[in-house]
Design a protein around this motif. Structure first.
Motif, PDB file in Angstrom:
ATOM      1  N   LEU A 128       0.796  -1.145  -0.250  1.00 31.87           N
ATOM      2  CA  LEU A 128       0.201   0.153  -0.075  1.00 31.87           C
ATOM      3  C   LEU A 128       0.596   0.922  -0.256  1.00 31.87           C
ATOM      4  CD1 LEU A 128      -2.780  -1.022   2.846  1.00 31.87           C
ATOM      5  CD2 LEU A 128      -3.163  -1.059   0.290  1.00 31.87           C
ATOM      6  N   PRO A 129       0.681   2.249  -0.278  1.00 29.50           N
ATOM      7  CA  PRO A 129       0.969   3.496  -0.251  1.00 29.50           C
ATOM      8  C   PRO A 129       1.889   4.087   0.957  1.00 29.50           C
ATOM      9  CG  PRO A 129      -1.388   4.539  -1.306  1.00 29.50           C
ATOM     10  CD  PRO A 129      -0.942   2.711  -1.373  1.00 29.50           C
ATOM     11  N   ALA A 130       2.630   4.180   1.214  1.00 29.45           N
ATOM     12  CA  ALA A 130       2.864   4.922   2.732  1.00 29.45           C
ATOM     13  C   ALA A 130       2.407   6.077   3.035  1.00 29.45           C
ATOM     14  CB  ALA A 130       4.451   5.443   2.188  1.00 29.45           C
ATOM     15  N   LEU A 131       2.229   6.276   4.514  1.00 26.14           N
ATOM     16  CA  LEU A 131       1.521   7.792   4.816  1.00 26.14           C
ATOM     17  C   LEU A 131       2.910   8.446   5.650  1.00 26.14           C
ATOM     18  CD1 LEU A 131      -1.450   8.102   5.810  1.00 26.14           C
ATOM     19  CD2 LEU A 131      -0.373   7.331   8.239  1.00 26.14           C
ATOM     20  N   ASN A 132       2.808   9.854   4.652  1.00 19.56           N
ATOM     21  CA  ASN A 132       3.718  10.548   5.033  1.00 19.56           C
ATOM     22  C   ASN A 132       2.476  11.414   5.922  1.00 19.56           C
ATOM     23  OD1 ASN A 132       6.281   9.411   3.968  1.00 19.56           O
ATOM     24  ND2 ASN A 132       4.741   9.622   1.723  1.00 19.56           N
ATOM     25  N   ILE A 133       2.480  11.303   6.995  1.00 17.07           N
ATOM     26  CA  ILE A 133       2.278  12.706   7.349  1.00 17.07           C
ATOM     27  C   ILE A 133       3.175  13.155   8.703  1.00 17.07           C
ATOM     28  CG2 ILE A 133      -0.099  11.736   7.161  1.00 17.07           C
ATOM     29  CD1 ILE A 133      -0.516  11.125   9.965  1.00 17.07           C
ATOM     30  N   ILE A 134       4.448  11.834   9.439  1.00 19.51           N
ATOM     31  CA  ILE A 134       4.964  13.380  10.012  1.00 19.51           C
ATOM     32  C   ILE A 134       5.307  14.487   9.719  1.00 19.51           C
ATOM     33  CG2 ILE A 134       7.218  11.578   9.355  1.00 19.51           C
ATOM     34  CD1 ILE A 134       6.488  11.731  13.121  1.00 19.51           C
ATOM     35  N   ASN A 135       5.723  14.899  10.686  1.00 16.43           N
ATOM     36  CA  ASN A 135       6.251  16.228  10.940  1.00 16.43           C
ATOM     37  C   ASN A 135       5.733  17.238  10.025  1.00 16.43           C
ATOM     38  OD1 ASN A 135       8.548  15.828  11.595  1.00 16.43           O
ATOM     39  ND2 ASN A 135       9.846  15.212   9.930  1.00 16.43           N
ATOM     40  N   THR A 136       4.501  16.945   9.903  1.00 16.42           N
ATOM     41  CA  THR A 136       3.158  17.653   9.081  1.00 16.42           C
ATOM     42  C   THR A 136       2.240  18.022  10.024  1.00 16.42           C
ATOM     43  OG1 THR A 136       0.692  16.308   8.767  1.00 16.42           O
ATOM     44  CG2 THR A 136       3.216  16.113   6.711  1.00 16.42           C
ATOM     45  N   PRO A 137       1.210  19.385   9.173  1.00 21.32           N
ATOM     46  CA  PRO A 137       0.525  20.029  10.632  1.00 21.32           C
ATOM     47  C   PRO A 137      -0.699  18.480  10.903  1.00 21.32           C
ATOM     48  CG  PRO A 137       0.305  21.322   9.141  1.00 21.32           C
ATOM     49  CD  PRO A 137       1.046  20.095   8.546  1.00 21.32           C
ATOM     50  N   SER A 138      -0.793  17.513   9.965  1.00 24.12           N
ATOM     51  CA  SER A 138      -1.863  16.484  10.117  1.00 24.12           C
ATOM     52  C   SER A 138      -1.168  16.308  11.420  1.00 24.12           C
ATOM     53  CB  SER A 138      -1.930  15.762   9.674  1.00 24.12           C
ATOM     54  OG  SER A 138      -2.060  16.386   8.207  1.00 24.12           O
ATOM     55  N   ALA A 139      -0.318  15.857  11.840  1.00 24.41           N
ATOM     56  CA  ALA A 139      -0.061  14.431  12.440  1.00 24.41           C
ATOM     57  C   ALA A 139      -0.049  15.170  14.261  1.00 24.41           C
ATOM     58  CB  ALA A 139       2.187  14.520  12.704  1.00 24.41           C
ATOM     59  N   ILE A 140       0.261  16.469  14.302  1.00 26.65           N
ATOM     60  CA  ILE A 140       0.396  17.260  15.519  1.00 26.65           C
ATOM     61  C   ILE A 140      -0.903  17.365  15.638  1.00 26.65           C
ATOM     62  CG2 ILE A 140       0.275  19.778  16.396  1.00 26.65           C
ATOM     63  CD1 ILE A 140       2.775  20.173  14.447  1.00 26.65           C
TER      64      ILE A 140
END
Lengths: 270, 357
Positions: A128-140
């Motif tokens: 599955l495609p990787a989830l790149n939310i670390i270091n984004t506002p979404s992660a906060i």
């Protein structure tokens, strides 16, 4: 006389750990390095960098609070509809993480969300495609919702369980359908809990710097991070205190608003 | 004979394995004040909740004005309920509380305002529109709960122990108020209570219930004067229930003495239960009485004296306006029409007798 003696330790505690620090914050916030009175530290909030951090903090904590509310309300409704024997277990599950250190839990999320973290390893394994939310506002926001959700669920749950079942029956009896019963009776009666929950989530979310540091990397600065840096890195206590006072004003506004709506203090008692 | 408004047919209901109602059959006539009376756990409130639509019967049908409404949800039923603890909406003022049902039905503002005025006048609380429920006394809140229900012009009003939380004096006032309301509005009332005095005061018809069964249906006079079994006799007012033998028609033997009575058709030498109300026991000189005894206890109750008389091995409860000091030898007499004969239950279980009217 005796009763006053008993309260002395607490008064001492209040003075040393609350009142004196607060006075010092105000003193530092309103003076410059020479000790002269100035409003420059407070006015500093208007600089582009600081204003952006404050605006970002308000935005993210608002988003986090709204998501908490949307998740917590249905859950609280389901819980309040259950028998005591059933719901106490689920309430326990919700409270259980709160017994663990807040910092640890947030660090755990960091490990989970990392580029080569656990979640992405699993996703990769499943093609599955990787989830790149670390270091984004979404992660906060994710970190805020995860950490503060119980503070939203419990006051709402508390307010809902206080609603007399016959009041709901009375609304049905007078012709109200399920939606009307909810919008005109159940929701208005649970409002003190909702407001209390909003305060309990919004205030810590607004001031957080741990969640943004760990999950937002160093790219995203919230007002909490700015203040922290002024104290620990730049060493400008005056500016840090000035910005803290601004933040306190926002929190006070929130508190006053909730006090106006929650006259009976119902929801605040867990 | 007025038309039947509601018919409960073969209603059964159990919670888990506990049977609350067992094959209950009951009809309510238009414009009747019917009271479901019984001790707690007798199934009276469950019956009301099934009528209101808050509870589904396991079996049986609820027929309202000829139509089967068993599966109709509470908000679609042409009836309204007054709840035990008022259940007012505390976040709304009195006017908004009363207007709730009318707003749901999209009535016009003028219509709603007229109705609020009318309803408040009816319950003697004019001018309370802007007050909040919390600022009202229990009695006032109960009136508002009634006003909130009747503005919807239901054909049937269900009342679930509405006076239970009020003090004695207020309760009595509200009883007269309810009778007046019922006569003024022409609505059928179904009233649930465990208070036999309340039931006797207000009802056209009383349904005495116990353990999920109807024990007796009848007018207050009938229920009081001619209880069908020992449970009804015991539950409605004080009574002396004595085991006796029906010697033949119109003659019964109690505690070794023979009393003439007015009951017939029990057969000869059949064991029966005899009910004698305490106010029907006449105390006379020992030599004039059918049974002789001694006054063992006396309490002054205001209107009368309540005495206990040991006679024939039984402790008689006696109400009399004449005072007999403790230790006085007395004779007991009972007028034939004051003796009520009942069949003895054949087993313990049968005390909860099934009766179909």
């Amino acid at each position: 006389m005796n009763k006053k003696m008993l309260s002395l330790p607490y008064l001492f505690w209040c003075a040393v750990f609350i009142i004196i620090p607060l006075c010092m914050v105000v003193y530092y916030g309103l003076t410059d390095k020479t000790g002269a009175f100035t409003l420059a530290n407070i006015a500093a909030i208007a600089t582009a960098e600081h204003a952006k951090a404050l605006w970002f903090s308000l935005l993210l904590s608002f988003a986090g609070t709204v998501i908490c509310l949307l998740l917590a309300y249905p859950l609280a409704m389901i819980l309040s509809g259950m028998k005591v024997s059933q719901h106490s277990f689920i309430v326990l599950i919700f409270i259980l993480p709160m017994w663990m250190n807040f910092l640890l839990r947030t660090m755990a999320w960091e490990t989970l969300l990392e580029k080569n973290g656990i979640i992405n390893t699993i996703l990769h394994f499943l093609h599955l495609p990787a989830l790149n939310i670390i270091n984004t506002p979404s992660a906060i926001i994710l970190g805020m919702v995860y950490n503060f959700l119980p503070f939203m669920v419990l006051p709402i749950y508390n307010a809902l369980t206080k609603i007399d079942n016959n009041v709901v029956n009375a609304a049905r009896d007078l012709g109200a359908g399920s939606f009307q019963t909810f919008s005109r009776i159940i929701f208005p009666l649970s409002l003190p809990g909702v407001i209390s929950g909003i305060t309990m989530v919004f205030v810590p979310a607004l001031t957080t710097f741990v969640i943004s540091t760990l999950l937002g990397g160093s790219k995203i600065l919230l007002i909490g991070n700015v203040i922290e840096q002024e104290f620990t890195q730049t060493g400008n206590w005056h500016l840090g205190s000035g910005l803290s006072i601004v933040l306190m004003i926002f929190i006070l506004i929130n508190m006053v608003l909730s006090a106006v709506f929650d006259k009976d203090g119902e929801g605040a008692t867990l | 004979m007025k038309d039947v408004l509601v018919n409960l047919e073969h209603i059964s209901k159990s919670y888990d394995s506990h049977m609350v109602l067992d094959d209950l059959n009951l009809y309510i006539r238009e414009n009747e004040f019917l009271t479901l009376l019984g001790p707690s756990g007798c199934g009276k409130t469950t019956t009301l909740r099934i009528l209101g639509g808050f509870e589904q019967p396991d079996t049986g049908k609820v027929i309202f004005d000829g139509a089967d409404i068993t599966c109709l949800p509470a908000n679609k039923r042409p009836l309204n309920t007054v709840f035990q603890k008022y259940a007012l909406f505390t976040h709304m003022n009195i006017a908004e509380n009363i207007a709730f049902g009318l707003k749901i039905k999209n009535k016009t503002k003028d219509y709603i305002n007229d109705k609020i005025k009318y309803a408040l006048k009816l319950v003697n609380l004019d001018g309370y529109e802007k007050r909040m429920p919390d600022s009202l006394s229990g009695g006032q809140q109960q009136r508002i709960a009634i006003a909130r229900a009747i503005v919807n012009e239901p054909r049937l009003l269900l009342l679930d122990e509405p006076l239970g939380a009020l003090d004695l004096k207020l309760r009595q006032d509200m009883q007269y108020e309810l009778i007046r309301l019922k006569n003024e509005l022409g609505i059928t009332f179904i009233y649930v209570t465990h208070d036999q005095e309340e039931a006797l005061t207000m009802s056209d018809t009383i349904v005495v219930m116990n353990q999920g069964y109807i024990q007796q249906i009848g007018s207050p006079e009938r229920i009081y004067n001619e209880p069908e079994n020992a449970f009804v006799a015991d539950f409605i007012g004080d009574s002396n229930i004595i085991g006796g033998i029906m010697v033949k028609d119109r003659l019964v033997e109690i505690l070794g003495a023979r009393f003439s009575c007015v009951d017939e058709g029990f057969g000869q030498n059949k064991p029966v239960d005899v009910v004698i109300r305490p106010e029907d026991v006449e105390l006379v000189k020992p030599e004039e009485g059918a049974i002789q005894g001694v006054v063992s206890h006396i309490i002054f109750k205001g209107v009368h004296y309540e005495m206990e008389v040991q006679a024939g091995g039984f402790e008689w409860l006696v109400h009399s306006t004449r005072m007999f000091p403790v230790g006085t030898p007395v004779g007991i007499l009972v007028e034939p029409f004051n003796i009520q004969i009942m069949n003895k239950p054949e087993s313990e279980d049968e005390e909860a007798v099934k009766t179909d009217e």
